[in-house]
Design a protein around this motif. Structure first.
Motif, PDB file in Angstrom:
ATOM      1  N   PHE A 170      44.092  40.283  39.917  1.00 42.20           N
ATOM      2  CA  PHE A 170      42.799  39.777  39.457  1.00 42.20           C
ATOM      3  C   PHE A 170      42.518  38.329  39.877  1.00 42.20           C
ATOM      4  O   PHE A 170      41.617  37.709  39.323  1.00 42.20           O
ATOM      5  N   GLN A 187      41.596  44.480  28.946  1.00 39.40           N
ATOM      6  CA  GLN A 187      40.775  45.248  29.882  1.00 39.40           C
ATOM      7  C   GLN A 187      41.350  45.174  31.298  1.00 39.40           C
ATOM      8  O   GLN A 187      41.304  46.156  32.039  1.00 39.40           O
ATOM      9  N   MET A 188      41.899  44.008  31.648  1.00 29.48           N
ATOM     10  CA  MET A 188      42.513  43.866  32.969  1.00 29.48           C
ATOM     11  C   MET A 188      43.687  44.834  33.122  1.00 29.48           C
ATOM     12  O   MET A 188      43.850  45.483  34.159  1.00 29.48           O
ATOM     13  N   ASN A 193      40.193  38.507  29.371  1.00 29.28           N
ATOM     14  CA  ASN A 193      40.328  39.767  28.640  1.00 29.28           C
ATOM     15  C   ASN A 193      41.476  40.559  29.276  1.00 29.28           C
ATOM     16  O   ASN A 193      41.282  41.462  30.087  1.00 29.28           O
ATOM     17  N   LYS A 201      38.993  37.398  40.464  1.00 30.63           N
ATOM     18  CA  LYS A 201      38.182  38.494  39.914  1.00 30.63           C
ATOM     19  C   LYS A 201      38.541  38.713  38.450  1.00 30.63           C
ATOM     20  O   LYS A 201      38.560  39.841  37.953  1.00 30.63           O
ATOM     21  N   GLU A 202      38.874  37.639  37.755  1.00 31.10           N
ATOM     22  CA  GLU A 202      39.330  37.729  36.376  1.00 31.10           C
ATOM     23  C   GLU A 202      38.256  38.342  35.465  1.00 31.10           C
ATOM     24  O   GLU A 202      37.063  38.068  35.623  1.00 31.10           O
ATOM     25  N   VAL A 203      38.686  39.163  34.532  1.00 34.40           N
ATOM     26  CA  VAL A 203      37.787  39.750  33.538  1.00 34.40           C
ATOM     27  C   VAL A 203      37.832  38.847  32.300  1.00 34.40           C
ATOM     28  O   VAL A 203      38.918  38.548  31.781  1.00 34.40           O
TER      29      VAL A 203
END
Length: 493
Positions: free
Chosen positions: A99, A115-116, A112, A102-104
């Protein structure tokens, strides 16, 4: 997504890399891009994603001219590139690597991670990958790191994925999983540009093939309308009469004997011999312990138990320097981090293990060094403007040739080759095989670790098979078959 690259030119200084290249990618097709190392394949794709600007030519996507300023912009548009040289952060976890950029987040502030983990687990299931997400990437094998790169690209919801030698470090099982994913993506309308030197893969999964040579487009054909020999001839500009050169081994005295070697968690009670003038292939699935055995012999890692004998004498190899003094050279599978100093020149890399040959009372003879490097550059046909070119700027295959050259230079009595032709084109592979034959004709003992079964079968006089860190069996080159090797590699008899 339909991509058309027309009349693309690119030079780096005085070096003309691309000269009028044309490439056409249709929606939902797997399009092979082939050519010798240095033909310009990766450069062409780097221009597509905005890593390099083109000098001339046009790029059209779905009928409209489109140019990207950088790879992130291309990725956001739906074009992902899985590079041959892995782009991972070894000190970070698998999850964090997946990620990066592109981190959530929750509320735009907090990660999060739940979710990741869910998204990552879904992607791993899709690829049939079983790697704990909290593992540090530096602890993983090269093959596992490659699967993380593939998963990372698939998580971008790309419409076009460029895969540059994606299977070079994968096991047969991982390769089959990847092929299943590619077939699934193709059904969804995703296009794949598939850059590989493994001809069997090209004919197994690709729809069309474009061949490049010396920075030019030679031909584009549908796969059913071409064959292995035609593709090779277009790539190298000549016919290769045989894929693997004939061997006429006449083994001499024992050069290396390993007795009951063990390293906890990696391999246990390994014993074998290698004679002068023979090639002993080491086969086994990824993670079986093949590479770890070689690293211990070379002094990169310590043995817990066991003995190493060189030419009938027991030796204590604690460091790579000790191994070199005993006449052992080691071409590592990881040329980027362990085989080369990328910002050093070709000359400096080749000279490193051989400085004593050019040195008199602490003073290096630049003429001797120059003559030595020049001879090896010509002998291995390394494509470069100058021996002062940084090794990191060469194509993957030419980097591999530099690694091979530097160890040949020490005049080894034993040469360990770990994945010697990974990322190397079919013409250069043949040159490496011929070089191996020349070395064994001069009495050099060779150990070759390879994940390519045809290579192991084609070049080995004997094959040692390792299964889960243990000796599983030995087969003579004459009697060996893929079925026998795979049976032993998976724990059968």
């Amino acid at each position: 997504m339909h991509i058309q690259m027309n009349n693309i030119h690119k030079s780096f200084g005085t070096n003309q890399v691309l000269s009028g290249v044309n490439f056409d990618l249709m929606p939902g097709e797997v399009h092979a891009l082939m050519g010798e190392n240095g033909a310009g394949k990766s450069t062409l794709m780097n221009i597509l994603i905005g890593l390099h600007p083109r000098d001339e030519g046009t790029i059209q996507i779905d009928g409209q001219e489109k140019y990207f300023s950088n790879p992130k912009e291309a990725e956001e548009y739906g074009i992902a590139f899985i590079h041959q040289e892995l782009n991972v952060w070894p000190d970070m976890t698998v999850l964090d690597n997946l990620f990066i950029g592109k981190e959530v987040t929750s509320k735009g502030i907090f990660l999060n991670r739940k979710q990741m983990k869910t998204l990552a687990s879904e992607q791993f299931r899709r690829l049939s990958v079983n790697i704990p997400l909290q593992t540090e990437v530096g602890e993983l094998s090269v093959g596992q790191q490659q699967m993380i790169e593939i998963a990372k690209a698939l998580m971008t919801d790309a419409k076009v994925i460029v895969m540059d030698e994606p299977t070079s470090a994968l096991t047969e099982r991982e390769i089959q999983h990847l092929f299943e994913v590619i077939a699934s993506l193709k059904k969804e309308g995703v296009s794949i540009v598939y850059i590989s030197h493994r001809m069997e893969e090209i004919f197994a999964i690709c729809d069309r093939i474009t061949v490049m040579r010396d920075g030019k487009t030679v031909d584009t054909k549908e796969i059913p309308h071409t064959n292995f020999d035609e593709v090779v001839k277009k790539m190298v500009g000549r016919e290769l009469t045989e894929r693997y050169p004939h061997r006429h081994p006449s083994p001499g005295n024992v050069v290396l004997e390993v007795k009951n070697a063990s390293k906890k968690g990696y391999f246990d009670n390994i014993s074998f011999k290698v004679h002068a003038g023979e090639i002993v292939g080491f086969s086994g699935l990824m993670g079986s312990g093949r590479t770890e055995i070689m690293r211990a012999i070379f002094g990169m890692d310590a043995l817990d138990h066991g003995e190493v004998w060189i030419r009938g004498k027991k030796v204590n190899i604690r460091t790579p320097d000790d191994a070199v003094k005993h006449g052992i050279g080691f071409i590592t599978e990881d040329r980027k981090d362990e085989g080369l100093v990328l910002h050093f020149s070709i000359r400096e890399n080749m000279a490193l293990p051989n400085l004593s040959s050019f040195t008199n009372k602490g003073i290096i003879s630049t003429q001797k060094e120059h003559d030595f490097v020049d001879l090896l550059v010509k002998r291995l046909q390394i494509k470069t403007q100058s021996m002062e070119t940084p090794a990191g700027s060469l194509s993957g295959g030419n980097q591999q040739k530099v690694v091979i050259a530097k160890w040949i230079g020490i005049g080894p009595s034993l040469l360990i080759l770990d994945e010697p032709t990974r990322g190397v084109d079919v013409g250069a592979k043949r040159e490496i095989y011929q070089l191996m034959n020349e070395l064994t004709d001069r009495g050099v003992a060779i150990i070759m670790v390879s994940s390519e079964l045809p290579e192991v079968l084609g070049m080995s006089d004997r094959i040692v098979v390792i299964h889960e860190g243990k000796f599983s069996g030995e087969v003579s080159g004459v009697e060996a078959t893929q079925e026998k090797i795979m049976t032993l590699a998976t724990g059968g008899q």
